[in-house]
Design a protein around this motif. Structure first.
Motif, PDB file in Angstrom:
ATOM      1  N   ILE A   1      96.990  34.987  23.588  1.00 29.55           N
ATOM      2  CA  ILE A   1      96.152  34.143  22.723  1.00 29.55           C
ATOM      3  C   ILE A   1      94.767  34.771  22.547  1.00 29.55           C
ATOM      4  N   ILE A   2      94.195  35.257  23.640  1.00 32.13           N
ATOM      5  CA  ILE A   2      92.861  35.874  23.564  1.00 32.13           C
ATOM      6  C   ILE A   2      92.900  37.128  22.688  1.00 32.13           C
ATOM      7  N   ALA A   3      93.901  37.989  22.907  1.00 31.83           N
ATOM      8  CA  ALA A   3      94.027  39.222  22.120  1.00 31.83           C
ATOM      9  C   ALA A   3      94.211  38.900  20.642  1.00 31.83           C
ATOM     10  N   ALA A   4      95.048  37.900  20.345  1.00 33.82           N
ATOM     11  CA  ALA A   4      95.308  37.511  18.957  1.00 33.82           C
ATOM     12  C   ALA A   4      94.062  36.918  18.308  1.00 33.82           C
ATOM     13  N   THR A   5      93.328  36.108  19.046  1.00 32.06           N
ATOM     14  CA  THR A   5      92.127  35.479  18.493  1.00 32.06           C
ATOM     15  C   THR A   5      91.039  36.501  18.229  1.00 32.06           C
ATOM     16  N   LEU A   6      90.877  37.464  19.140  1.00 35.01           N
ATOM     17  CA  LEU A   6      89.906  38.544  18.912  1.00 35.01           C
ATOM     18  C   LEU A   6      90.285  39.347  17.667  1.00 35.01           C
ATOM     19  N   GLY A   7      91.582  39.626  17.520  1.00 34.18           N
ATOM     20  CA  GLY A   7      92.045  40.340  16.332  1.00 34.18           C
ATOM     21  C   GLY A   7      91.781  39.555  15.062  1.00 34.18           C
ATOM     22  N   SER A   8      91.988  38.235  15.126  1.00 32.76           N
ATOM     23  CA  SER A   8      91.738  37.369  13.971  1.00 32.76           C
ATOM     24  C   SER A   8      90.269  37.409  13.557  1.00 32.76           C
ATOM     25  N   VAL A   9      89.389  37.322  14.553  1.00 37.43           N
ATOM     26  CA  VAL A   9      87.953  37.286  14.269  1.00 37.43           C
ATOM     27  C   VAL A   9      87.473  38.624  13.698  1.00 37.43           C
ATOM     28  N   VAL A  10      87.918  39.733  14.279  1.00 34.44           N
ATOM     29  CA  VAL A  10      87.507  41.050  13.777  1.00 34.44           C
ATOM     30  C   VAL A  10      88.012  41.262  12.350  1.00 34.44           C
ATOM     31  N   GLY A  11      89.279  40.889  12.092  1.00 31.50           N
ATOM     32  CA  GLY A  11      89.827  41.010  10.739  1.00 31.50           C
ATOM     33  C   GLY A  11      89.076  40.143   9.746  1.00 31.50           C
ATOM     34  N   ALA A  12      88.734  38.928  10.159  1.00 30.95           N
ATOM     35  CA  ALA A  12      87.987  38.015   9.288  1.00 30.95           C
ATOM     36  C   ALA A  12      86.598  38.568   8.982  1.00 30.95           C
ATOM     37  N   LEU A  13      85.971  39.208   9.974  1.00 38.61           N
ATOM     38  CA  LEU A  13      84.643  39.782   9.769  1.00 38.61           C
ATOM     39  C   LEU A  13      84.666  40.901   8.731  1.00 38.61           C
TER      40      LEU A  13
ATOM     41  N   LEU B   1      96.577  45.255  23.364  1.00 41.87           N
ATOM     42  CA  LEU B   1      95.911  46.044  22.329  1.00 41.87           C
ATOM     43  C   LEU B   1      96.757  46.068  21.055  1.00 41.87           C
ATOM     44  N   GLY B   2      98.068  46.131  21.219  1.00 37.21           N
ATOM     45  CA  GLY B   2      98.968  46.107  20.073  1.00 37.21           C
ATOM     46  C   GLY B   2      98.894  44.787  19.325  1.00 37.21           C
ATOM     47  N   ILE B   3      98.838  43.676  20.077  1.00 37.61           N
ATOM     48  CA  ILE B   3      98.715  42.348  19.452  1.00 37.61           C
ATOM     49  C   ILE B   3      97.389  42.228  18.716  1.00 37.61           C
ATOM     50  N   PHE B   4      96.309  42.691  19.358  1.00 40.43           N
ATOM     51  CA  PHE B   4      94.988  42.684  18.721  1.00 40.43           C
ATOM     52  C   PHE B   4      95.033  43.445  17.399  1.00 40.43           C
ATOM     53  N   PHE B   5      95.601  44.642  17.419  1.00 44.12           N
ATOM     54  CA  PHE B   5      95.658  45.490  16.228  1.00 44.12           C
ATOM     55  C   PHE B   5      96.505  44.844  15.127  1.00 44.12           C
ATOM     56  N   LEU B   6      97.667  44.330  15.481  1.00 44.04           N
ATOM     57  CA  LEU B   6      98.558  43.717  14.494  1.00 44.04           C
ATOM     58  C   LEU B   6      97.909  42.514  13.809  1.00 44.04           C
ATOM     59  N   ILE B   7      97.254  41.660  14.594  1.00 44.98           N
ATOM     60  CA  ILE B   7      96.624  40.464  14.023  1.00 44.98           C
ATOM     61  C   ILE B   7      95.401  40.841  13.191  1.00 44.98           C
ATOM     62  N   MET B   8      94.657  41.846  13.624  1.00 41.88           N
ATOM     63  CA  MET B   8      93.509  42.306  12.835  1.00 41.88           C
ATOM     64  C   MET B   8      93.970  42.808  11.468  1.00 41.88           C
ATOM     65  N   ILE B   9      95.039  43.621  11.464  1.00 45.30           N
ATOM     66  CA  ILE B   9      95.585  44.138  10.209  1.00 45.30           C
ATOM     67  C   ILE B   9      96.119  42.992   9.347  1.00 45.30           C
ATOM     68  N   GLU B  10      96.763  42.000   9.991  1.00 48.15           N
ATOM     69  CA  GLU B  10      97.309  40.851   9.250  1.00 48.15           C
ATOM     70  C   GLU B  10      96.213  40.089   8.527  1.00 48.15           C
TER      71      GLU B  10
ATOM     72  N   GLU C   1     110.543  43.142  12.257  1.00 46.50           N
ATOM     73  CA  GLU C   1     110.610  42.630  13.619  1.00 46.50           C
ATOM     74  C   GLU C   1     110.644  43.772  14.637  1.00 46.50           C
ATOM     75  N   THR C   2     111.392  44.828  14.316  1.00 41.51           N
ATOM     76  CA  THR C   2     111.509  45.975  15.231  1.00 41.51           C
ATOM     77  C   THR C   2     110.169  46.667  15.395  1.00 41.51           C
ATOM     78  N   ILE C   3     109.439  46.842  14.295  1.00 42.06           N
ATOM     79  CA  ILE C   3     108.130  47.504  14.347  1.00 42.06           C
ATOM     80  C   ILE C   3     107.166  46.700  15.211  1.00 42.06           C
ATOM     81  N   ILE C   4     107.152  45.369  15.005  1.00 39.56           N
ATOM     82  CA  ILE C   4     106.244  44.502  15.767  1.00 39.56           C
ATOM     83  C   ILE C   4     106.543  44.563  17.261  1.00 39.56           C
ATOM     84  N   THR C   5     107.807  44.437  17.617  1.00 42.46           N
ATOM     85  CA  THR C   5     108.164  44.459  19.042  1.00 42.46           C
ATOM     86  C   THR C   5     107.911  45.829  19.661  1.00 42.46           C
ATOM     87  N   ASP C   6     108.125  46.904  18.902  1.00 44.21           N
ATOM     88  CA  ASP C   6     107.863  48.254  19.420  1.00 44.21           C
ATOM     89  C   ASP C   6     106.376  48.447  19.728  1.00 44.21           C
TER      90      ASP C   6
END
Length: 208
Positions: free
Chosen positions: A54-66, A15-24, A2-7
């Motif tokens: 939501i937009i940042a998370a969805t972009l991260g999801s799509v890039v990770g899925a690709l 950009l952090g949300i995009f990166f985290l969701i892409m990695i997930e 939790e600490t890593i995510i919030t940091d």
């Protein structure tokens, strides 16, 4: 965790949300439920907006899925058939016609599978691999991945944004629900495998 995510979110925002969701999406054990819900919490204490998260998370999801989709394209049907027909591949007890059947099934039901599997823990990431292996058209893959991911992301971000001081209880509920869904899915997969091989053995006996 939790600490890593919030940091990361505090330091890099969208950009952090995009990166985290892409990695997930590439590494499913990282919980998107935690990331997205915390993204919703961050709306209250930062200048980020619900729509932006939501937009940042969805972009991260799509890039990770690709990324996983293209891995699936590399491990295509022809390569899999070569693997299962090799000397050591026969230990898998999978025949080329089984792969052909699975590929045919995904070609006819792949759209709805990609869409609804976005709501299932771990599977929502891994489903991109068979989509690539079956060479699901890129446009359809992106369309259903975007829709499914956007719905999932919106639900969790909104839960986080409106949870307020009940966030710990919400996180616990989401975590428990995710585990239950995963257990049910595993049971269904095991049941399908048993049914599949039982049907194969009955067909083999009827031919003999």
């Amino acid at each position: 965790m939790e600490t890593i995510i919030t940091d990361i979110m505090n330091s890099y925002g969208y950009l952090g949300i995009f990166f985290l969701i892409m990695i997930e999406n590439v590494f499913p054990p990282i919980p998107s439920e935690l990331i997205l819900t915390f993204g919703g919490f961050m709306v209250i204490s930062s200048n980020m907006t619900i729509v932006g998260v939501i937009i940042a998370a969805t972009l991260g999801s799509v890039v990770g899925a690709l990324i996983l989709y293209f891995i699936g394209k590399i491990l295509n049907k022809e390569r899999l058939i070569k693997i299962v027909t090799s000397k050591y591949g026969k230990l898998l007890r999978v025949k080329p016609k089984d792969i052909e059947s699975a590929d045919k099934w995904f070609n006819t039901k792949g759209n709805i599978t990609v869409l609804f599997c976005r709501f299932v823990p771990i599977v929502r990431s891994l489903i991109s691999i068979p989509a690539g292996m079956s060479e699901m058209p890129m446009f359809k893959f992106l369309l259903y991945t975007t829709i499914g991911s956007a719905v999932w992301n919106t639900a969790l971000v909104c839960v986080g944004a409106f949870a307020g001081d009940k966030k710990d209880a919400i996180l616990a509920f989401i975590d428990n629900a995710s585990h239950i869904i995963l257990i049910v899915l595993i049971i269904l997969i095991i049941g399908f495998i048993i049914w599949f091989y039982h049907r194969k053995s009955k067909k083999a006996k009827s031919r003999s």
